[in-house]
Design a protein around this motif. Sequence first.
Motif, PDB file in Angstrom:
ATOM      1  N   LEU A  88     -43.709 137.840   9.564  1.00  0.00           N
ATOM      2  CA  LEU A  88     -42.593 137.234  10.284  1.00  0.00           C
ATOM      3  C   LEU A  88     -41.543 136.750   9.284  1.00  0.00           C
ATOM      4  CD1 LEU A  88     -44.586 135.170  12.934  1.00  0.00           C
ATOM      5  CD2 LEU A  88     -43.265 137.258  13.337  1.00  0.00           C
ATOM      6  N   PRO A  89     -40.281 136.759   9.668  1.00  0.00           N
ATOM      7  CA  PRO A  89     -39.223 136.331   8.739  1.00  0.00           C
ATOM      8  C   PRO A  89     -39.307 134.851   8.429  1.00  0.00           C
ATOM      9  CG  PRO A  89     -38.325 136.677  10.932  1.00  0.00           C
ATOM     10  CD  PRO A  89     -39.728 137.178  10.981  1.00  0.00           C
ATOM     11  N   PHE A  90     -38.737 134.477   7.290  1.00  0.00           N
ATOM     12  CA  PHE A  90     -38.704 133.074   6.905  1.00  0.00           C
ATOM     13  C   PHE A  90     -37.903 132.266   7.921  1.00  0.00           C
ATOM     14  CE2 PHE A  90     -36.809 129.540   4.421  1.00  0.00           C
ATOM     15  CZ  PHE A  90     -37.990 128.877   4.126  1.00  0.00           C
ATOM     16  N   ALA A  91     -38.382 131.049   8.188  1.00  0.00           N
ATOM     17  CA  ALA A  91     -37.782 130.116   9.151  1.00  0.00           C
ATOM     18  C   ALA A  91     -37.949 130.582  10.596  1.00  0.00           C
ATOM     19  CB  ALA A  91     -36.316 129.844   8.840  1.00  0.00           C
ATOM     20  N   HIS A  92     -38.875 131.503  10.853  1.00  0.00           N
ATOM     21  CA  HIS A  92     -39.140 131.946  12.220  1.00  0.00           C
ATOM     22  C   HIS A  92     -39.740 130.808  13.033  1.00  0.00           C
ATOM     23  CE1 HIS A  92     -40.394 134.488  15.544  1.00  0.00           C
ATOM     24  NE2 HIS A  92     -41.597 133.966  15.440  1.00  0.00           N
ATOM     25  N   VAL A  93     -39.179 130.610  14.214  1.00  0.00           N
ATOM     26  CA  VAL A  93     -39.693 129.592  15.136  1.00  0.00           C
ATOM     27  C   VAL A  93     -40.503 130.296  16.212  1.00  0.00           C
ATOM     28  CG1 VAL A  93     -39.119 127.767  16.758  1.00  0.00           C
ATOM     29  CG2 VAL A  93     -37.724 128.080  14.701  1.00  0.00           C
ATOM     30  N   PRO A  94     -41.803 130.038  16.316  1.00  0.00           N
ATOM     31  CA  PRO A  94     -42.630 130.722  17.313  1.00  0.00           C
ATOM     32  C   PRO A  94     -42.247 130.301  18.723  1.00  0.00           C
ATOM     33  CG  PRO A  94     -43.882 128.983  16.233  1.00  0.00           C
ATOM     34  CD  PRO A  94     -42.587 129.097  15.500  1.00  0.00           C
ATOM     35  N   PRO A  95     -42.581 131.118  19.725  1.00  0.00           N
ATOM     36  CA  PRO A  95     -42.219 130.797  21.112  1.00  0.00           C
ATOM     37  C   PRO A  95     -42.750 129.450  21.580  1.00  0.00           C
ATOM     38  CG  PRO A  95     -42.968 133.072  20.932  1.00  0.00           C
ATOM     39  CD  PRO A  95     -43.242 132.436  19.611  1.00  0.00           C
ATOM     40  N   GLU A  96     -43.910 129.060  21.059  1.00  0.00           N
ATOM     41  CA  GLU A  96     -44.489 127.779  21.486  1.00  0.00           C
ATOM     42  C   GLU A  96     -43.875 126.581  20.794  1.00  0.00           C
ATOM     43  OE1 GLU A  96     -47.120 129.489  18.207  1.00  0.00           O
ATOM     44  OE2 GLU A  96     -45.989 130.208  19.955  1.00  0.00           O
ATOM     45  N   GLY A  97     -42.915 126.813  19.892  1.00  0.00           N
ATOM     46  CA  GLY A  97     -42.264 125.724  19.193  1.00  0.00           C
ATOM     47  C   GLY A  97     -42.930 125.423  17.869  1.00  0.00           C
ATOM     48  N   VAL A  98     -42.448 124.380  17.219  1.00  0.00           N
ATOM     49  CA  VAL A  98     -42.910 124.019  15.885  1.00  0.00           C
ATOM     50  C   VAL A  98     -43.934 122.913  15.979  1.00  0.00           C
ATOM     51  CG1 VAL A  98     -42.219 123.118  13.637  1.00  0.00           C
ATOM     52  CG2 VAL A  98     -40.700 124.660  14.886  1.00  0.00           C
ATOM     53  N   SER A  99     -45.081 123.122  15.347  1.00  0.00           N
ATOM     54  CA  SER A  99     -46.081 122.066  15.240  1.00  0.00           C
ATOM     55  C   SER A  99     -45.938 121.432  13.880  1.00  0.00           C
ATOM     56  CB  SER A  99     -47.491 122.636  15.390  1.00  0.00           C
ATOM     57  OG  SER A  99     -47.754 123.590  14.391  1.00  0.00           O
ATOM     58  N   GLU A 100     -45.809 120.116  13.854  1.00  0.00           N
ATOM     59  CA  GLU A 100     -45.588 119.419  12.589  1.00  0.00           C
ATOM     60  C   GLU A 100     -46.898 119.307  11.837  1.00  0.00           C
ATOM     61  OE1 GLU A 100     -44.069 115.057  11.104  1.00  0.00           O
ATOM     62  OE2 GLU A 100     -43.091 116.032  12.787  1.00  0.00           O
ATOM     63  N   LYS A 101     -46.907 119.847  10.640  1.00  0.00           N
ATOM     64  CA  LYS A 101     -48.099 119.785   9.804  1.00  0.00           C
ATOM     65  C   LYS A 101     -47.956 118.627   8.824  1.00  0.00           C
ATOM     66  CE  LYS A 101     -48.979 124.741  10.006  1.00  0.00           C
ATOM     67  NZ  LYS A 101     -49.156 125.994   9.191  1.00  0.00           N
ATOM     68  N   PRO A 102     -49.054 117.915   8.548  1.00  0.00           N
ATOM     69  CA  PRO A 102     -48.961 116.822   7.573  1.00  0.00           C
ATOM     70  C   PRO A 102     -48.674 117.368   6.188  1.00  0.00           C
ATOM     71  CG  PRO A 102     -51.247 117.267   8.138  1.00  0.00           C
ATOM     72  CD  PRO A 102     -50.408 118.089   9.072  1.00  0.00           C
ATOM     73  N   ALA A 103     -47.980 116.567   5.405  1.00  0.00           N
ATOM     74  CA  ALA A 103     -47.667 116.986   4.040  1.00  0.00           C
ATOM     75  C   ALA A 103     -48.937 117.097   3.230  1.00  0.00           C
ATOM     76  CB  ALA A 103     -46.712 115.972   3.396  1.00  0.00           C
ATOM     77  N   ALA A 104     -48.978 118.034   2.314  1.00  0.00           N
ATOM     78  CA  ALA A 104     -50.129 118.207   1.441  1.00  0.00           C
ATOM     79  C   ALA A 104     -50.209 117.028   0.478  1.00  0.00           C
ATOM     80  CB  ALA A 104     -50.001 119.508   0.668  1.00  0.00           C
ATOM     81  N   PRO A 105     -51.409 116.697  -0.029  1.00  0.00           N
ATOM     82  CA  PRO A 105     -51.533 115.609  -0.999  1.00  0.00           C
ATOM     83  C   PRO A 105     -50.782 115.934  -2.270  1.00  0.00           C
ATOM     84  CG  PRO A 105     -53.557 116.899  -0.893  1.00  0.00           C
ATOM     85  CD  PRO A 105     -52.679 117.358   0.240  1.00  0.00           C
ATOM     86  N   PRO A 106     -50.401 114.929  -3.050  1.00  0.00           N
ATOM     87  CA  PRO A 106     -49.665 115.184  -4.293  1.00  0.00           C
ATOM     88  C   PRO A 106     -50.436 116.121  -5.210  1.00  0.00           C
ATOM     89  CG  PRO A 106     -49.671 112.840  -3.771  1.00  0.00           C
ATOM     90  CD  PRO A 106     -50.624 113.496  -2.824  1.00  0.00           C
ATOM     91  N   ALA A 107     -49.694 116.989  -5.888  1.00  0.00           N
ATOM     92  CA  ALA A 107     -50.332 117.932  -6.800  1.00  0.00           C
ATOM     93  C   ALA A 107     -50.883 117.197  -8.008  1.00  0.00           C
ATOM     94  CB  ALA A 107     -49.324 118.989  -7.244  1.00  0.00           C
ATOM     95  N   GLU A 108     -52.052 117.642  -8.486  1.00  0.00           N
ATOM     96  CA  GLU A 108     -52.648 117.101  -9.691  1.00  0.00           C
ATOM     97  C   GLU A 108     -52.505 118.131 -10.810  1.00  0.00           C
ATOM     98  OE1 GLU A 108     -56.115 114.548  -7.373  1.00  0.00           O
ATOM     99  OE2 GLU A 108     -56.638 116.134  -8.789  1.00  0.00           O
ATOM    100  N   THR A 109     -52.287 117.652 -11.985  1.00  0.00           N
ATOM    101  CA  THR A 109     -52.086 118.552 -13.112  1.00  0.00           C
ATOM    102  C   THR A 109     -53.420 119.019 -13.643  1.00  0.00           C
ATOM    103  OG1 THR A 109     -50.081 117.358 -13.687  1.00  0.00           O
ATOM    104  CG2 THR A 109     -51.014 118.793 -15.376  1.00  0.00           C
ATOM    105  N   GLU A 110     -53.611 120.328 -13.704  1.00  0.00           N
ATOM    106  CA  GLU A 110     -54.830 120.900 -14.259  1.00  0.00           C
ATOM    107  C   GLU A 110     -54.717 121.007 -15.769  1.00  0.00           C
ATOM    108  OE1 GLU A 110     -55.486 124.631 -12.402  1.00  0.00           O
ATOM    109  OE2 GLU A 110     -56.602 123.754 -10.754  1.00  0.00           O
ATOM    110  N   PRO A 111     -55.851 121.115 -16.455  1.00  0.00           N
ATOM    111  CA  PRO A 111     -55.785 121.349 -17.902  1.00  0.00           C
ATOM    112  C   PRO A 111     -54.970 122.601 -18.217  1.00  0.00           C
ATOM    113  CG  PRO A 111     -58.033 120.807 -17.216  1.00  0.00           C
ATOM    114  CD  PRO A 111     -57.220 120.978 -15.959  1.00  0.00           C
ATOM    115  N   GLY A 112     -54.134 122.506 -19.221  1.00  0.00           N
ATOM    116  CA  GLY A 112     -53.300 123.647 -19.601  1.00  0.00           C
ATOM    117  C   GLY A 112     -51.910 123.563 -19.013  1.00  0.00           C
ATOM    118  N   ALA A 113     -51.707 122.723 -17.968  1.00  0.00           N
ATOM    119  CA  ALA A 113     -50.376 122.576 -17.398  1.00  0.00           C
ATOM    120  C   ALA A 113     -49.548 121.667 -18.293  1.00  0.00           C
ATOM    121  CB  ALA A 113     -50.459 122.011 -15.989  1.00  0.00           C
TER     122      ALA A 113
END
Length: 445
Positions: free
Chosen positions: A399-424
């Motif tokens: 599906l194209p970017f920013a596509h809105v499905p027929p049932e509308g947009v379900s708000e998803k919770p934000a992902a937890p903050p990223a943690e830096t892995e070794p080597g980053a």
Amino acid sequence: MSRRLALVLAPLLLGMAGPWVQAQSTVPQDLIPKRTSLARLGLERQWMAVVPVAGSEQILRISRSADLFFVQTNQAMLHVYDAETGRHRWSAQLGEQAPSARPVSSNSYAVFATCANIMLALDRNTGRVIWRANLATIPTSGTACDEEHLLVGLNTGMVNCYRLKQEQEKGPATLLDSPALAWNLQTGGKVLTLPMIAERISLLGSSDGRVFVTLTDEPTPLYRVKTGGPIGEGLGTYGTRMLLIPSADYNLYAVDVLTTKMLWTFPSGAPIEQAPMIAGEDIFVVNTAGNLSVIEPSTGVPRWTLSTHSARLLGTSPTKVYLRTFDNDLLVVDRASGKVVADPAATFQRAGLNLREFDLSFPDRYDDRLYLGTSSGVVVCLREIGLTTPQLLRDPKALPFAHVPPEGVSEKPAAPPAETEPGAVPNADAAPAPEPDADAAPQPK
């Protein structure tokens, strides 16, 4: 050789040579990438061509759309080739002189380019000029288009959106004889970021550190995202909702474009100028220090990070990542592990691949092809050995970017903050993830 004669002979020469276009006698043979040198790196030529240039004329920029490859010169010439076969389509004179060149875009019926303060639409099949429009100032971004709209950023900080078609009460919309200004939006700095048109919205980045999200069909701003530094050369998208924003404040931001939620922030350790490259489930980002990371889309955590010493992204295949170093040598990295497959010394000295005169390139965001060019007019498309079919970076059935499905947009919770892995490479001074500023979005004029 006169320009007119060169333009007449070029298609004939290209047509006789087919997809493997050999250089003319004026091109030094040591400039042509050797098959044996390419093979030592697992590469081969997809096609090669010599662009007709006259006198002091030089190539300023190469770029592409989904199926067309564009070459622009300082004498305001635009040469158009088939991106996959190298077949010459047509050439057109855009103006008299072109001190700079911006990326070109295309849709199903036209090619859109700029020359100085003039913006042009050309028939994509013949190169015939459909219309010319005076922008009254100098564009600072390339053009972006869909079937009905055209965007361009200006040195005044303005982004203009034009309508290309006129709706009819009965029957399909018709092409306008000249573009109609639908709206414009003033930002706080030069617009150096390539605009983007999604399914119903437009996304505009500015050197004022903000990304503006607005409706495309009408002058209705939705919200803006503010970062701590100028926005990079281009934005990125993952899936249908994740907008990726590179910033000079050292961070790559991931925003849910439909809910405005900040999903994660990746601190890269240096300013990010290049747009992120998205290939399948991998998000590649390189900063100005040359630190290349592949990011996990769901968390923003790097799977691996590699120091490339100021290299820039060139392209990716199913198994490799390709970069250009400061002196235009090729750097090859294993996509899965982040380990160097061939460093610049291996490609230049041991493999004998001399690409140092190929000072023109761009990161390909459509498929696995690698495009290089010289200012003197040699262009070449490379591929991995045996990959005769382009390996698309995005599923064409998605599906194209920013596509809105027929049932509308379900708000998803934000992902937890990223943690830096070794080597980053963490950035201790990185600004916290900004919140989208919906109320402060400026009104288009």
